[in-house]
Structure formats: structure tokens, C-alpha cells
Design a protein around this motif. Structure first.
Motif, PDB file in Angstrom:
ATOM      1  N   SER A 160       2.502  -2.898   7.524  1.00  8.57           N
ATOM      2  CA  SER A 160       2.890  -3.279   6.167  1.00  8.57           C
ATOM      3  C   SER A 160       2.206  -4.578   5.745  1.00  8.57           C
ATOM      4  O   SER A 160       1.718  -4.696   4.616  1.00  8.57           O
ATOM      5  N   ALA A 161       2.146  -5.554   6.670  1.00  4.85           N
ATOM      6  CA  ALA A 161       1.520  -6.840   6.344  1.00  4.85           C
ATOM      7  C   ALA A 161       0.013  -6.705   6.153  1.00  4.85           C
ATOM      8  O   ALA A 161      -0.570  -7.332   5.254  1.00  4.85           O
ATOM      9  N   MET A 162      -0.622  -5.888   6.998  1.00  7.53           N
ATOM     10  CA  MET A 162      -2.071  -5.713   6.892  1.00  7.53           C
ATOM     11  C   MET A 162      -2.451  -4.915   5.644  1.00  7.53           C
ATOM     12  O   MET A 162      -3.614  -4.911   5.233  1.00  7.53           O
ATOM     13  N   ASN A 163      -1.467  -4.206   5.051  1.00 12.50           N
ATOM     14  CA  ASN A 163      -1.697  -3.471   3.798  1.00 12.50           C
ATOM     15  C   ASN A 163      -0.840  -4.072   2.681  1.00 12.50           C
ATOM     16  O   ASN A 163      -0.253  -3.362   1.869  1.00 12.50           O
ATOM     17  N   ASN A 164      -0.755  -5.397   2.675  1.00 10.94           N
ATOM     18  CA  ASN A 164       0.101  -6.110   1.729  1.00 10.94           C
ATOM     19  C   ASN A 164      -0.169  -5.689   0.279  1.00 10.94           C
ATOM     20  O   ASN A 164      -1.284  -5.827  -0.219  1.00 10.94           O
ATOM     21  N   GLY A 165       0.873  -5.122  -0.362  1.00  8.98           N
ATOM     22  CA  GLY A 165       0.750  -4.676  -1.738  1.00  8.98           C
ATOM     23  C   GLY A 165       0.240  -3.262  -1.892  1.00  8.98           C
ATOM     24  O   GLY A 165       0.228  -2.725  -3.002  1.00  8.98           O
ATOM     25  N   GLY A 166      -0.186  -2.635  -0.777  1.00 11.27           N
ATOM     26  CA  GLY A 166      -0.713  -1.284  -0.830  1.00 11.27           C
ATOM     27  C   GLY A 166       0.369  -0.222  -0.752  1.00 11.27           C
ATOM     28  O   GLY A 166       1.564  -0.513  -0.720  1.00 11.27           O
ATOM     29  N   ILE A 167      -0.043   1.038  -0.678  1.00  9.85           N
ATOM     30  CA  ILE A 167       0.881   2.154  -0.704  1.00  9.85           C
ATOM     31  C   ILE A 167       1.760   2.180   0.554  1.00  9.85           C
ATOM     32  O   ILE A 167       2.960   2.428   0.487  1.00  9.85           O
ATOM     33  N   PHE A 168       1.135   1.890   1.726  1.00  9.81           N
ATOM     34  CA  PHE A 168       1.920   1.878   2.959  1.00  9.81           C
ATOM     35  C   PHE A 168       2.961   0.754   2.932  1.00  9.81           C
ATOM     36  O   PHE A 168       4.075   0.926   3.394  1.00  9.81           O
ATOM     37  N   ASP A 169       2.581  -0.379   2.404  1.00  6.23           N
ATOM     38  CA  ASP A 169       3.502  -1.512   2.302  1.00  6.23           C
ATOM     39  C   ASP A 169       4.700  -1.151   1.426  1.00  6.23           C
ATOM     40  O   ASP A 169       5.852  -1.448   1.757  1.00  6.23           O
ATOM     41  N   LYS A 170       4.444  -0.493   0.308  1.00  2.00           N
ATOM     42  CA  LYS A 170       5.535  -0.115  -0.603  1.00  2.00           C
ATOM     43  C   LYS A 170       6.455   0.927   0.029  1.00  2.00           C
ATOM     44  O   LYS A 170       7.680   0.859  -0.105  1.00  2.00           O
TER      45      LYS A 170
END
Length: 316
Positions: free
Chosen positions: A120-130
């Protein structure tokens, strides 16, 4: 470290005494009479009084507590009112099952929660994070007993994939059978901590990625793998230990509910059955052992703190 451990153990003694006194009084003033479970409609008043006297319930609370505490200090937790077996023997029988469930849930929470938090942190703001953020909020908010019922309804009743109750299938002693029985209890017990750990790991990793040392190490040519595992992840471990320490009370209390729902033969189920049967010696024993587990867990958390952060060791 030895000094710290001895200090924590000394501090836990007043806590254990207070827990025992409060638990003893709450049990005694609660509605219900254990004698009623042992008498028949034909029993006379004299018969009931003789049973009460034999159980030591006619003495005042101070005398009863002093007698119980003296026996416990000698290693004698008494005999169960309901099945007349030694209480300590029953605790020793059930404790490994509860510890196995709790340790499994803790490992699952730590591993999955950390992985989800990192992704989640490595994709901050991305679809996986959401997606993971939404799921983590659901995991934190969902009641464990409701989640257990949903698992039983879907995985056991509807799909027939997993057994709904017990620790083993009758006559089957395989490891695979034990794992099948433990999947739903472990999932139920771990869901809240998994969600909590993932949120904290995500927040910590996102914060660490903004630190100056990350930019410095990047400029020095550190690979992403070395940078992440040797610096960022190490600096993110301390909040995880905090969460594990804070989550222990929830884990222990959750074991009581989870074991009762799934018929898991552990300390929690033993304690719940004792409550319904007004089994005072068994209730006190399960309460005290649960308290000792909590104290030991917090002590372990303190030790891990010092291992991860040497500055805490120097401050002791």
C-alpha cells in the motif's frame, strides 16, 4: 536487560493481586448460585446448606479470598465445582490449544499486515492503496463474532470446504486435519490486528520514504533492496511492536469468543463454560492465567523494543 525484566516482574505483582481481588469480588456478587447446579428438586434445605458449607461458600468474602490465595501460592487452584477435576490439570490441558491459536493469529497478522502495508505504501495513492485502505477499515470495524458467523455460513455450510467446529475430526490425527479446523478460528482472531498493522506499516513506510536519509542513501548508490530492507523496514519495526503489545488484550479476549463459537478446546472455551456453570475456581484460574499471558506478552514486547531500538536499553 535483566534489570529491566526484574523491574517489570516486580511491577506486575501488584497488578496480579488487584486483578485477583477484583475478579474474586465480581464473581461472588454476580447473580447465580453454584450450589443450585448440584442439587435436585428433592434436596432439603439442610442438604443444600451442607453442600454450601463443603464448598466453603458460607464464609465471608475475605476469608474465602484468603483461603483461595493461600492455596494458589502453594500451587493449588482447587477443584472444579462442575466436574470435580483439579483446576490446574484442566488449565494445563487447554493452554497449548489457546497458545497455538493465538501465536498462529499473531504470525498471520504480522506477516500479512506488514506485506499489505508495504504494498500500500509503495503504491501510495494508487488503486492497490485505495483497495487495501478500504479493506483495512472494514477489518478494523467488523465485529469478530459476526465475521466468524459469516465464515461458518459460507465456507462450511454453503461450500463445505472447512469443518465448522472442533479442533480435530473424530478419529483423525493428521496435521492437515488440524490445519483445516484452525483456518477459520485463526482468520477470525487475526483480522482486526492484520488491518491495524497494515495501516501502521503503511503510515510508517510513507513517512520514512520522505526522510532525508533516504535521499542521501539513494545519492550514495544504495540499491532499492538494500535501502528498503536495511533502513526503511528496520526503522518501521518499532510501531509494529507497539501495535502487537496493544493488541494482546484484544487477542486474549478474542480467543474466548472465537473458541466458544468454533468449539475450539482451549482456555477461552473452558472459561466461558465455567461462567455459565458458576464454577468459581475454574473462572478464577482462567482469569489469572489470561492475565499472566497478557503480562508476559507485554514483557516480551518491551524486550523486542530494546532489541530493535538500543536507545531504549540505554535509558533503562
Amino acid at each position: 536487560m535483566v534489570k529491566m525484566i526484574l523491574k517489570r516482574l516486580a511491577q506486575s505483582i501488584p497488578m496480579i493481586i488487584t486483578i485477583s481481588i477484583v475478579s474474586f469480588l465480581l464473581i461472588r456478587v454476580a447473580p447465580g448460585d453454584p450450589v443450585r447446579a448440584l442439587v435436585t428438586p428433592e434436596s432439603s434445605f439442610e442438604d443444600i446448606e451442607r453442600i454450601r458449607e463443603a464448598m466453603g461458600l458460607n464464609d465471608n468474602y475475605l476469608v474465602q479470598y484468603a483461603r483461595w490465595a493461600k492455596a494458589v501460592l502453594q500451587g493449588d487452584f482447587g477443584y472444579s465445582f462442575s466436574n470435580h477435576r483439579p483446576v490446574l490439570e484442566q488449565i494445563v490441558e487447554r493452554l497449548p490449544q489457546t497458545l497455538g491459536l493465538m501465536v498462529s493469529a499473531l504470525i498471520i497478522s504480522l506477516v500479512i499486515g506488514t506485506i499489505i502495508g508495504i504494498i500500500s505504501a509503495m503504491n501510495n495513492g494508487g488503486i492497490f492503496d485505495k483497495i487495501f485502505t478500504f479493506l483495512s477499515y472494514v477489518g478494523i470495524s467488523i465485529p469478530s463474532f459476526w465475521f466468524a458467523m459469516i465464515l461458518i455460513h459460507i465456507l462450511s455450510l454453503k461450500l463445505g470446504w472447512l469443518p465448522s467446529i472442533g479442533m480435530r475430526t473424530l478419529g483423525v490425527e493428521t496435521t492437515a486435519d488440524l490445519i483445516k479446523h484452525s483456518i477459520m478460528p485463526v482468520l477470525t482472531l487475526s483480522i482486526s490486528d492484520t488491518a491495524t498493522i497494515s495501516r501502521y506499516v503503511r503510515a510508517r513506510v510513507v513517512s520514512e520514504l520522505k526522510e532525508d536519509y533516504v535521499m542521501t542513501e539513494k545519492a550514495q548508490g544504495f540499491s532499492k533492496t538494500d535501502l528498503f530492507f536495511k533502513s526503511i523496514l528496520k526503522n518501521s519495526l518499532l510501531p509494529i511492536i507497539t501495535i502487537l503489545g496493544m493488541g494482546l488484550p484484544r487477542l486474549i479476549s478474542g480467543a474466548f469468543i472465537t473458541e466458544s463459537i468454533f468449539g475450539w478446546p482451549g482456555l477461552g472455551q473452558l472459561g466461558m463454560n465455567a461462567i455459565f456453570k458458576y464454577d468459581y475456581p475454574l473462572i478464577m484460574a482462567t482469569t489469572m492465567f489470561a492475565s499472566l499471558l497478557l503480562i508476559f506478552g507485554n514483557l516480551l514486547s518491551d524486550i523486542l523494543y530494546m532489541i530493535v531500538d538500543p536507545r531504549i536499553k540505554e535509558a533503562q
